[in-house]
Motif scaffolding. Structure first.
Motif, mmCIF file in Angstrom:
data_model
loop_
_atom_site.group_PDB
_atom_site.id
_atom_site.type_symbol
_atom_site.label_atom_id
_atom_site.label_comp_id
_atom_site.label_asym_id
_atom_site.label_seq_id
_atom_site.Cartn_x
_atom_site.Cartn_y
_atom_site.Cartn_z
ATOM 1 N N LEU A 1 17.603 -143.692 93.945
ATOM 2 C CA LEU A 1 16.621 -142.923 93.186
ATOM 3 C C LEU A 1 16.691 -143.135 91.668
ATOM 4 O O LEU A 1 15.640 -143.234 91.030
ATOM 5 N N PRO A 2 17.867 -143.210 91.057
ATOM 6 C CA PRO A 2 17.867 -143.469 89.612
ATOM 7 C C PRO A 2 17.172 -144.787 89.254
ATOM 8 O O PRO A 2 16.404 -144.842 88.285
ATOM 9 N N CYS A 3 17.390 -145.823 90.041
ATOM 10 C CA CYS A 3 16.734 -147.115 89.786
ATOM 11 C C CYS A 3 15.234 -147.007 90.010
ATOM 12 O O CYS A 3 14.448 -147.585 89.262
ATOM 13 N N SER B 1 16.643 -141.295 79.471
ATOM 14 C CA SER B 1 18.086 -141.525 79.355
ATOM 15 C C SER B 1 18.780 -141.166 80.671
ATOM 16 O O SER B 1 18.202 -140.453 81.506
ATOM 17 N N PRO B 2 20.011 -141.621 80.855
ATOM 18 C CA PRO B 2 20.755 -141.201 82.050
ATOM 19 C C PRO B 2 20.861 -139.678 82.171
ATOM 20 O O PRO B 2 20.766 -139.143 83.275
ATOM 21 N N ALA B 3 21.021 -138.984 81.061
ATOM 22 C CA ALA B 3 21.094 -137.520 81.102
ATOM 23 C C ALA B 3 19.766 -136.928 81.563
ATOM 24 O O ALA B 3 19.737 -135.995 82.379
ATOM 25 N N GLN B 4 18.661 -137.467 81.070
ATOM 26 C CA GLN B 4 17.351 -136.976 81.491
ATOM 27 C C GLN B 4 17.094 -137.278 82.966
ATOM 28 O O GLN B 4 16.581 -136.426 83.696
ATOM 29 N N LEU B 5 17.446 -138.479 83.398
ATOM 30 C CA LEU B 5 17.295 -138.821 84.812
ATOM 31 C C LEU B 5 18.127 -137.894 85.688
ATOM 32 O O LEU B 5 17.683 -137.460 86.752
ATOM 33 N N THR B 6 19.332 -137.581 85.246
ATOM 34 C CA THR B 6 20.206 -136.669 85.989
ATOM 35 C C THR B 6 19.561 -135.303 86.120
ATOM 36 O O THR B 6 19.502 -134.730 87.218
ATOM 37 N N ASN B 7 19.059 -134.770 85.021
ATOM 38 C CA ASN B 7 18.429 -133.448 85.059
ATOM 39 C C ASN B 7 17.166 -133.453 85.906
ATOM 40 O O ASN B 7 16.912 -132.511 86.658
ATOM 41 N N LEU B 8 16.389 -134.509 85.805
ATOM 42 C CA LEU B 8 15.169 -134.624 86.604
ATOM 43 C C LEU B 8 15.502 -134.691 88.093
ATOM 44 O O LEU B 8 14.916 -133.970 88.908
ATOM 45 N N THR C 1 25.962 -135.956 88.568
ATOM 46 C CA THR C 1 26.511 -135.966 87.205
ATOM 47 C C THR C 1 25.910 -137.157 86.462
ATOM 48 O O THR C 1 25.415 -138.109 87.084
ATOM 49 N N ILE C 2 25.961 -137.101 85.163
ATOM 50 C CA ILE C 2 25.466 -138.219 84.350
ATOM 51 C C ILE C 2 26.259 -139.481 84.682
ATOM 52 O O ILE C 2 25.691 -140.569 84.783
ATOM 53 N N GLN D 1 24.956 -145.641 89.145
ATOM 54 C CA GLN D 1 23.885 -146.140 90.007
ATOM 55 C C GLN D 1 22.913 -147.013 89.210
ATOM 56 O O GLN D 1 22.431 -148.021 89.715
ATOM 57 N N LEU D 2 22.638 -146.647 87.973
ATOM 58 C CA LEU D 2 21.771 -147.476 87.121
ATOM 59 C C LEU D 2 22.396 -148.827 86.844
ATOM 60 O O LEU D 2 21.688 -149.848 86.776
ATOM 61 N N ASP D 3 23.710 -148.862 86.705
ATOM 62 C CA ASP D 3 24.398 -150.121 86.449
ATOM 63 C C ASP D 3 24.267 -151.098 87.619
ATOM 64 O O ASP D 3 24.426 -152.296 87.443
ATOM 65 N N LYS D 4 23.968 -150.581 88.798
ATOM 66 C CA LYS D 4 23.821 -151.412 89.993
ATOM 67 C C LYS D 4 22.370 -151.793 90.283
ATOM 68 O O LYS D 4 22.099 -152.473 91.263
#
Length: 132
Positions: A67-69, A97-104, A120-121, A127-130
């Motif tokens: 989902l983050p990707c 940002s990763p923080a915004q994606l986490t909150n969303l 968590t962030i 997950q974004l790194d992958k």
């Protein structure tokens, strides 16, 4: 006499203190309203067979790590949500940002019948790194 000035000064500082920090408690809800609700609906209900629902979505649980990707880069492949195939393109949002994606994601995955564990962030960044 000087102590009389310290009490009001301390009270004023305590009132100003919250403005020094960001209030991210409702950021996920605001981000959803800003970036997602126009397509997926105010309550994650989707739009008929055009846009998949997020409410009670098996896709969210089955594809949690992706989902983050998906949010960052979008998708243009057929996806199946609750047994229905959806063929529309979903744009990504690389500015979140990763923080915004986490909150969303924490907002979406904890509303409308979804019950995922909080992210968590650090998890989202890993997950974004992958991402391909």
């Amino acid at each position: 006499m000087a102590s009389r000035f310290y009490v009001p000064l301390a009270a004023l500082l305590l009132l100003a203190l919250p403005s020094c920090f960001s209030n991210n408690r409702h950021q996920g809800q605001r981000l959803y309203a800003q970036h997602c609700a126009s397509c997926h609906g105010d309550k994650g209900q989707g739009l008929a067979r055009l846009i998949p629902p997020l409410a009670g979505s098996d896709y969210l649980a089955d594809h949690r790590a992706e989902l983050p990707c998906l949010l960052r880069h979008g998708q243009n492949e057929v996806i199946v949500v609750n047994g229905v195939g959806y063929h529309n393109i979903m744009p990504g949002n690389p500015s979140l940002s990763p923080a915004q994606l986490t909150n969303l994601l924490n907002y979406v995955e904890s509303h409308w019948g979804n019950e995922a564990a909080p992210r968590t962030i650090r998890d989202v960044q890993a997950q974004l790194d992958k991402c391909p």
